[in-house]
Design an enzyme around this catalytic site. Sequence first.
Site, mmCIF file in Angstrom:
data_model
loop_
_atom_site.group_PDB
_atom_site.id
_atom_site.type_symbol
_atom_site.label_atom_id
_atom_site.label_comp_id
_atom_site.label_asym_id
_atom_site.label_seq_id
_atom_site.Cartn_x
_atom_site.Cartn_y
_atom_site.Cartn_z
ATOM 1 N N HIS A 1 -37.838 30.040 -16.272
ATOM 2 C CA HIS A 1 -37.102 29.154 -17.168
ATOM 3 C C HIS A 1 -37.541 27.706 -16.976
ATOM 4 O O HIS A 1 -37.667 26.941 -17.945
ATOM 5 C CB HIS A 1 -35.600 29.304 -16.897
ATOM 6 C CG HIS A 1 -34.748 28.382 -17.708
ATOM 7 N ND1 HIS A 1 -34.170 27.247 -17.175
ATOM 8 C CD2 HIS A 1 -34.402 28.402 -19.029
ATOM 9 C CE1 HIS A 1 -33.488 26.624 -18.121
ATOM 10 N NE2 HIS A 1 -33.614 27.298 -19.246
ATOM 11 N N GLU B 1 -40.771 27.175 -18.809
ATOM 12 C CA GLU B 1 -40.547 27.061 -20.257
ATOM 13 C C GLU B 1 -40.187 25.625 -20.621
ATOM 14 O O GLU B 1 -40.679 25.072 -21.617
ATOM 15 C CB GLU B 1 -39.439 28.021 -20.678
ATOM 16 C CG GLU B 1 -38.973 27.859 -22.119
ATOM 17 C CD GLU B 1 -37.460 27.915 -22.255
ATOM 18 O OE1 GLU B 1 -36.896 27.015 -22.898
ATOM 19 O OE2 GLU B 1 -36.853 28.850 -21.697
ATOM 20 N N HIS B 2 -39.332 24.993 -19.811
ATOM 21 C CA HIS B 2 -38.967 23.590 -20.060
ATOM 22 C C HIS B 2 -40.177 22.681 -19.953
ATOM 23 O O HIS B 2 -40.329 21.738 -20.735
ATOM 24 C CB HIS B 2 -37.900 23.151 -19.042
ATOM 25 C CG HIS B 2 -36.499 23.456 -19.461
ATOM 26 N ND1 HIS B 2 -35.582 22.482 -19.795
ATOM 27 C CD2 HIS B 2 -35.847 24.636 -19.611
ATOM 28 C CE1 HIS B 2 -34.435 23.045 -20.123
ATOM 29 N NE2 HIS B 2 -34.562 24.359 -20.009
ATOM 30 N N GLU C 1 -37.259 16.879 -15.419
ATOM 31 C CA GLU C 1 -36.753 18.118 -16.005
ATOM 32 C C GLU C 1 -35.827 18.852 -15.036
ATOM 33 O O GLU C 1 -34.961 19.604 -15.454
ATOM 34 C CB GLU C 1 -37.924 19.020 -16.401
ATOM 35 C CG GLU C 1 -37.610 19.955 -17.565
ATOM 36 C CD GLU C 1 -37.224 19.198 -18.826
ATOM 37 O OE1 GLU C 1 -36.487 19.774 -19.651
ATOM 38 O OE2 GLU C 1 -37.648 18.025 -18.979
ATOM 39 N N GLU D 1 -28.003 21.560 -17.683
ATOM 40 C CA GLU D 1 -27.887 22.751 -18.515
ATOM 41 C C GLU D 1 -27.089 23.834 -17.785
ATOM 42 O O GLU D 1 -26.284 24.536 -18.402
ATOM 43 C CB GLU D 1 -29.278 23.280 -18.862
ATOM 44 C CG GLU D 1 -29.267 24.518 -19.746
ATOM 45 C CD GLU D 1 -30.667 25.045 -20.039
ATOM 46 O OE1 GLU D 1 -30.776 26.199 -20.494
ATOM 47 O OE2 GLU D 1 -31.647 24.313 -19.804
#
Length: 477
Positions: free
Chosen positions: A88, A91-92, A161, A168
């Site tokens: 994940h 992906e960011h 990030e 998130e």
Amino acid sequence: MATRLLRFGTVLRSYSDKNGLIQFPKRWRSSQASLQQILINQPPTKLTTLNNGMRVASEDSGAATATVGIWIDAGSRYENDDNNGVAHFLEHMSFKGTAKRSQIDLELEIENMGAHLNAYTGREQTVYYARCLKQDVPKMVEILSDIIQNSKLGETEIERERGVILREMQDVETNLQEVVFDHLHSTAFQGTALGRTILGPTKNIKSISRNDLVSYVKNHYGPPRFVLAGAGGVEHQQLVDLAEKHFGKMTGPHYDEIPTLLNNCRFTGSEIRVRDDSVPLAHVAIAVQGVGWANPDNIPLMVFNTLIGTWDRSQGGGGNNASNLARKVTEKNLCHSYHSFNTCYKDTGLWGMYYVCENEQTEDMTFAVLHEWMRICTSVTEKEVTRAKNILKTNMLLQLDGTSNICEDIGRQMLCYERRIPLHELEARIESVTSKTIQDVGMNYIYNHCPAVAAIGPVEAVPDYNLISGAMYWLRL
């Protein structure tokens, strides 16, 4: 991800009883034949495999817009305890700049085309896709190849990030449905790769380094695990040529060590409860072990799932609901909402029910769910099965509305089935299900099987696990 079942089944029903009191128009009586003809005449899904193992699959509908994307056979299931969350995280990072595009350049290029670029990570798949005008397909494929092969993974961007992902995670924690399903996986597949969350634990997110990201790409990203899917205004040979141009020289993945086969994720009948009386409602999920995507019992389990369906208080119908459980829930005011789910992976799955109710309703609602499961396992009628099949087929067609949905269907099925199942074949497989088929799969997967239970909120009224397990069968004379 649970399926919302919509009741627009009229077009799928066959009115063949010419001796009935009500005479339907001829066009209604021939609707089943018309449906079969429509499904057979759908544009074909074309497939080409490049020399490096990458697959290219597309459906050309001649639309003015198109969706193209890369479906990668890698997700959180391919992680371990130390790097859980890296898929994940990667992906960011894919949108934070490449060797030839800065983040700002990438964003401006996408906006100037009026396109939409997005990505998501699952337990078994990572997806990068874009929606654009037909004439912009070549540019979008080039951009997708650039972000997958040439992401800079800069240290500054990684640190920035890291904070985004931690925020998130805080947002996800407020979505109790997501939290319940994470807990359900953690108890059902405890000690295995499917038991981990997609986002990973906080301590991992704080410690993931550039080397972790590079290592994951090296070990899991490569043409044999890629599917380039396209739908809408996409000409197949053009897509093949673009794939050859931008991915043809790519090799791999190159493993740091010889990989083991994907370990079997055993299912464990168990429970996890998180009592929090500050939460106004109890959120409960009960599931048994389901089957993998390619298992032939998946279709009957989907029909079984549809028999129970989805309901919430905003829905009309009252006592006239077709679903037996929905009628009972409405009459006795047992919950605020419920939905049945059938979550599939390569070799296993979770089949069950998620519901939200008041604390004092949880016991009655739990036993109502289990009673309905046992009733269907032992005495479902052919009329009920026919209704469920019609709803499932309708939902199947509604989910393929738009190029993005079709592209998603192509990419997922190529990874799950190694082909895209034609709609007329899928319709025939659903139509072949009978009440006996439902009872057989019910006995094989649900009846007298220990479930996994996850509950959050004011859960003290959720029945004891032994009582829940004991209600998974009926003593019959």
